[in-house]
Design an enzyme around this catalytic site. Structure first.
Site, mmCIF file in Angstrom:
data_model
loop_
_atom_site.group_PDB
_atom_site.id
_atom_site.type_symbol
_atom_site.label_atom_id
_atom_site.label_comp_id
_atom_site.label_asym_id
_atom_site.label_seq_id
_atom_site.Cartn_x
_atom_site.Cartn_y
_atom_site.Cartn_z
ATOM 1 N N SER A 15 -35.387 -0.291 69.493
ATOM 2 C CA SER A 15 -35.236 -1.456 70.366
ATOM 3 C C SER A 15 -34.616 -0.966 71.672
ATOM 4 C CB SER A 15 -34.310 -2.496 69.739
ATOM 5 O OG SER A 15 -33.867 -3.415 70.732
ATOM 6 N N HIS A 40 -40.100 -0.639 70.796
ATOM 7 C CA HIS A 40 -39.993 -2.035 70.367
ATOM 8 C C HIS A 40 -39.300 -2.824 71.473
ATOM 9 C CE1 HIS A 40 -39.488 -5.236 67.260
ATOM 10 N NE2 HIS A 40 -38.357 -5.491 67.907
ATOM 11 N N ASP A 42 -37.847 -6.175 72.682
ATOM 12 C CA ASP A 42 -37.348 -7.475 72.207
ATOM 13 C C ASP A 42 -37.464 -8.488 73.338
ATOM 14 O OD1 ASP A 42 -35.070 -5.772 70.149
ATOM 15 O OD2 ASP A 42 -36.542 -7.230 69.453
ATOM 16 N N MET A 44 -37.306 -12.073 74.811
ATOM 17 C CA MET A 44 -36.570 -13.309 74.539
ATOM 18 C C MET A 44 -36.681 -14.257 75.735
ATOM 19 S SD MET A 44 -33.139 -11.619 72.903
ATOM 20 C CE MET A 44 -33.269 -10.295 71.688
ATOM 21 N N HIS A 73 -41.980 -7.837 70.464
ATOM 22 C CA HIS A 73 -41.440 -8.782 69.480
ATOM 23 C C HIS A 73 -41.158 -10.069 70.245
ATOM 24 C CE1 HIS A 73 -37.691 -9.794 66.761
ATOM 25 N NE2 HIS A 73 -38.621 -10.736 66.716
ATOM 26 N N MET A 75 -39.871 -13.362 70.821
ATOM 27 C CA MET A 75 -38.934 -14.389 70.395
ATOM 28 C C MET A 75 -38.968 -15.482 71.466
ATOM 29 S SD MET A 75 -35.950 -11.796 69.086
ATOM 30 C CE MET A 75 -36.558 -10.399 70.060
ATOM 31 N N MET A 144 -36.871 -10.038 59.625
ATOM 32 C CA MET A 144 -35.616 -9.897 60.360
ATOM 33 C C MET A 144 -34.449 -9.718 59.392
ATOM 34 S SD MET A 144 -36.365 -9.861 63.525
ATOM 35 C CE MET A 144 -34.690 -9.935 64.201
ATOM 36 N N GLY A 149 -31.786 -12.578 68.459
ATOM 37 C CA GLY A 149 -31.176 -12.973 69.727
ATOM 38 C C GLY A 149 -30.309 -11.902 70.344
ATOM 39 N N PHE A 150 -29.690 -11.075 69.494
ATOM 40 C CA PHE A 150 -28.777 -10.075 70.041
ATOM 41 C C PHE A 150 -28.792 -8.800 69.195
ATOM 42 C CE2 PHE A 150 -26.868 -12.869 73.112
ATOM 43 C CZ PHE A 150 -26.994 -14.132 72.536
ATOM 44 N N GLY A 151 -28.540 -7.676 69.850
ATOM 45 C CA GLY A 151 -28.366 -6.440 69.111
ATOM 46 C C GLY A 151 -26.944 -6.329 68.599
ATOM 47 N N GLY A 152 -26.693 -5.295 67.801
ATOM 48 C CA GLY A 152 -25.338 -5.006 67.355
ATOM 49 C C GLY A 152 -24.795 -5.914 66.276
ATOM 50 N N ASP A 182 -35.734 -5.280 61.173
ATOM 51 C CA ASP A 182 -35.174 -5.272 62.522
ATOM 52 C C ASP A 182 -33.818 -5.973 62.486
ATOM 53 O OD1 ASP A 182 -36.394 -6.700 65.694
ATOM 54 O OD2 ASP A 182 -34.502 -5.727 65.163
ATOM 55 N N GLY A 183 -32.768 -5.159 62.774
ATOM 56 C CA GLY A 183 -31.439 -5.754 62.856
ATOM 57 C C GLY A 183 -30.460 -5.061 61.931
ATOM 58 N N GLY A 184 -29.514 -4.361 62.526
ATOM 59 C CA GLY A 184 -28.495 -3.684 61.727
ATOM 60 C C GLY A 184 -28.995 -2.467 60.974
ATOM 61 N N GLY A 204 -31.517 -0.251 67.365
ATOM 62 C CA GLY A 204 -31.042 -0.217 68.748
ATOM 63 C C GLY A 204 -29.683 0.459 68.810
ATOM 64 N N SER A 205 -28.676 -0.260 68.324
ATOM 65 C CA SER A 205 -27.302 0.261 68.390
ATOM 66 C C SER A 205 -27.168 1.625 67.720
ATOM 67 C CB SER A 205 -26.338 -0.713 67.699
ATOM 68 O OG SER A 205 -26.536 -2.019 68.169
#
Ligand code: DX5
Ligand code: ZN
Length: 235
Positions: A15, A40, A42, A44, A73, A75, A144, A149-152, A182-184, A204-205
């Site tokens: 991401s 990827h 994101d 939004m 992606h 959103m 998901m 909506g947000f990374g991290g 996707d996410g964490g 991402g993070s």
């Protein structure tokens, strides 16, 4: 992970939310050099999720920076309209949220007709039953593992049974579909996500925060996923 089929290739899809937007071309080249498999984006709209990010113009401006496939992606509240713009901007795969349109079947058909690969995304509260009638239209399903909506954010491990359920459905129907999460996604979570049945990983993070650098982070995630996949198939 249901293991009736050969293991699917492990793909790392960064991401670019954490990237330095003021030099995105350089950031993409660094990701390519670090060995990622795709980019990827994101996307939004500030409506479907409470954040705004990349318009099609940003992606078009970056298209020539690297040869890697771009996936968007979406959103957004209006995927029917925007999907065409992101295909024209140079994305090879478009994933839209099942929750963002009543006409999901039509949108996915239009992505395919537009020459791009189609995928569907579901948020944590959406069951697999919501997408079982459109699996013939997609190359990938994105489950998901955070609320979009947000990374991290923290990985939601309770999505793993949903990944396994989808993997079983895909195998039972003999479909050729990747499962993306996707996410964490991080060194501490990617093995369990792989064991559940995912083979494409958005991070991402975990990539941008690795003190040892992008190449180390990408290789570490890939090694952990491949080890978990091997372990599942060895069982
Ligand atoms: C949420 C985004 C994030 C992002 C990944 O809408 O889709 O999941 O790509 O963020 P990290 O890897 O930082 O959790
Ligand atoms: Zn995403």
């Amino acid at each position: 992970m249901p293991t009736d089929a050969a293991p699917r290739p492990i793909h790392i899809a960064p991401s670019v939310l954490p990237a330095d937007f003021s030099k995105m071309g350089d950031e993409l080249r660094a990701l390519a050099d670090a060995g990622v498999d795709r980019i990827h984006w994101d996307v939004m709209d500030g409506q479907f999720v409470p954040n705004m990010t990349f318009g099609p113009g940003m992606i078009a401006a970056c298209r020539a920076a690297v040869d890697l496939p771009f996936e968007a992606h979406l959103m957004v509240n209006t995927p029917e309209v925007l999907l065409h713009e992101y295909i024209e901007a140079g994305c090879q795969l478009i994933t839209i949220h099942a929750e963002s349109t009543v006409h999901l079947h039509r949108c996915l058909s239009e992505i395919n007709a537009g020459g791009s690969r189609a995928a569907v995304t579901i948020v944590p509260s959406t069951p697999i039953s919501a997408i079982e009638h459109i699996l013939d239209l997609v190359d990938m399903v994105l489950i998901m593992t955070v609320n979009p909506g947000f990374g991290g954010q923290a990985y939601i491990a309770s999505m793993e049974p949903k990944v396994a359920e989808l993997r079983r459905l895909i195998l039972d129907r003999g479909l050729d579909i990747d499962i993306e999460v996707d996410g964490g996604i991080a060194p501490s979570t990617i093995a369990d996500a792989t064991t559940a049945g995912a083979n494409v990983f958005v991070a991402g993070s975990a990539l941008f925060r690795d003190p040892a650098g992008l190449a180390h982070a990408v290789a570490d995630l890939r090694t952990r996923a491949e080890a978990a996949q091997h372990g599942a198939h060895a069982a």
